[in-house]
Design an enzyme around this catalytic site. Sequence first.
Site, PDB file in Angstrom:
ATOM      1  N   ARG A  10      49.963  79.015  85.211  1.00 42.71           N
ATOM      2  CA  ARG A  10      49.469  80.240  85.604  1.00 42.71           C
ATOM      3  C   ARG A  10      50.447  81.225  85.942  1.00 42.71           C
ATOM      4  O   ARG A  10      50.502  82.334  85.328  1.00 42.71           O
ATOM      5  CB  ARG A  10      48.373  80.271  86.501  1.00 42.71           C
ATOM      6  N   LYS A  43      41.759  95.476  95.082  1.00 41.73           N
ATOM      7  CA  LYS A  43      40.854  95.771  94.251  1.00 41.73           C
ATOM      8  C   LYS A  43      39.469  94.942  94.718  1.00 41.73           C
ATOM      9  O   LYS A  43      39.592  93.966  95.229  1.00 41.73           O
ATOM     10  CB  LYS A  43      41.130  95.274  92.829  1.00 41.73           C
ATOM     11  N   LYS A  53      37.692 102.685  89.256  1.00 40.66           N
ATOM     12  CA  LYS A  53      37.853 101.926  88.138  1.00 40.66           C
ATOM     13  C   LYS A  53      36.388 101.647  87.415  1.00 40.66           C
ATOM     14  O   LYS A  53      35.781 100.533  87.726  1.00 40.66           O
ATOM     15  CB  LYS A  53      38.293 100.514  88.516  1.00 40.66           C
TER      16      LYS A  53
HETATM   17  P1  13P Z   1      38.898  93.621  81.900  1.00 45.89           P
HETATM   18  O1  13P Z   1      39.930  94.977  81.495  1.00 45.89           O
HETATM   19  O2  13P Z   1      39.474  92.659  81.074  1.00 45.89           O
HETATM   20  O3  13P Z   1      37.446  93.939  81.879  1.00 45.89           O
HETATM   21  O4  13P Z   1      39.775  93.254  83.196  1.00 45.89           O
HETATM   22  C1  13P Z   1      39.627  94.318  84.340  1.00 45.89           C
HETATM   23  C2  13P Z   1      39.014  93.707  85.530  1.00 45.89           C
HETATM   24  O5  13P Z   1      40.025  93.864  86.745  1.00 45.89           O
HETATM   25  C3  13P Z   1      37.937  93.339  86.045  1.00 45.89           C
HETATM   26  O6  13P Z   1      37.552  93.066  87.292  1.00 45.89           O
END
Ligand code: 13P
Length: 336
Positions: free
Chosen positions: A44, A134, A217
């Site tokens: 990873r 996030k 987002k």
């Molecule tokens: P994706 O762009 O693959 O949807 O992932 C973004 C993300 O951080 C989802 O929580």
Amino acid sequence: MSDLNKIVLKILEKGKGVLAADESTGTMTKRLESVKVKSNPESRLLFRETLFSSSKMKDCIGGVILYDETIRQISSKKNKIPELIENMGSYPGIKVDTGAKVLAGSPDEKITEGLDGLRERLKEYYSLGAKFTKWRGVYSISKNYPSKLCIESNAHALARYSALVQECNMVPIVEPEILMDGEHSVKDCYDKTSEVIKKCFDELILHKIDLTGIILKPNMILAGNKSHDKISSEETAKLTINCLKNSVPSEVPGIAFLSGGQSEIEATENLNLINKYNTSNFIMSYSYGRALQQGALKFWSKNTKDIEGTQKIFNHRAKMNTLAAQGKWSKELEIQ
Ligand code: 13P
């Protein structure tokens, strides 16, 4: 200008976007196993540090979202991962939710957890170098869903999370994701995305969040992946802009879309058109996971020693998306 607003503007300056590399160990294991690579802390780290040390990080990636495991790891060149990211001119960020769990009272839906002990965890992440965070709320569309309970409880959690993050001098990425899975129409996606985002801002305002110090987002406006109701990228772009102009307060400086299962090119093309037609004051950029990593992961899985080849693929995707975040991308540029 507040310090938090400065961080937002730095992350999203000049078409820069965010690399979402915060897959939990479970999700990352699925991604690695899908390309027949054994998942362990070393594999990873190797894939991720290959991306983080790519040359286009400097021009294109303003922030990298990490998972708890990665923020504590040391690169093969003996740098702490947050330091490696800062050395590439980007900010380290951290996913702080602990995942979406069954919502009591509406067991077909999910509530995102992680508020207990969050203040203390944030302090530690800040000391490890995180500048932003996030938290992802997740909603699916079907006949009776998302329910009022799901919309309200996730909005409440996103607001409590944001308040704690700003108290700790970091920028919260607020991610309410309407999943693409399902048979729903474009109109359903538009209506539910508007409702979910409006409820999130009601709660963010109630919790006294500095709206100039967050990044939203969201998903783009698309039909469900099992729906026949397909629309053009132009329509997706126009509906997405319209939806956000009507549901996001104008103080919010930046919006960074998730890719949510779109192909790499689709996610770039839609972002480009959003920027071409953008009549709002919001910076419209990207915070992609799969749409930045898919091609690079596939290549790397066959040649894990070919760091340069893997980086070339990632560099190209990062460059394409940064052009798209300025409305300067075109299909011809995809031919390498
Ligand atoms: P994706 O762009 O693959 O949807 O992932 C973004 C993300 O951080 C989802 O929580």
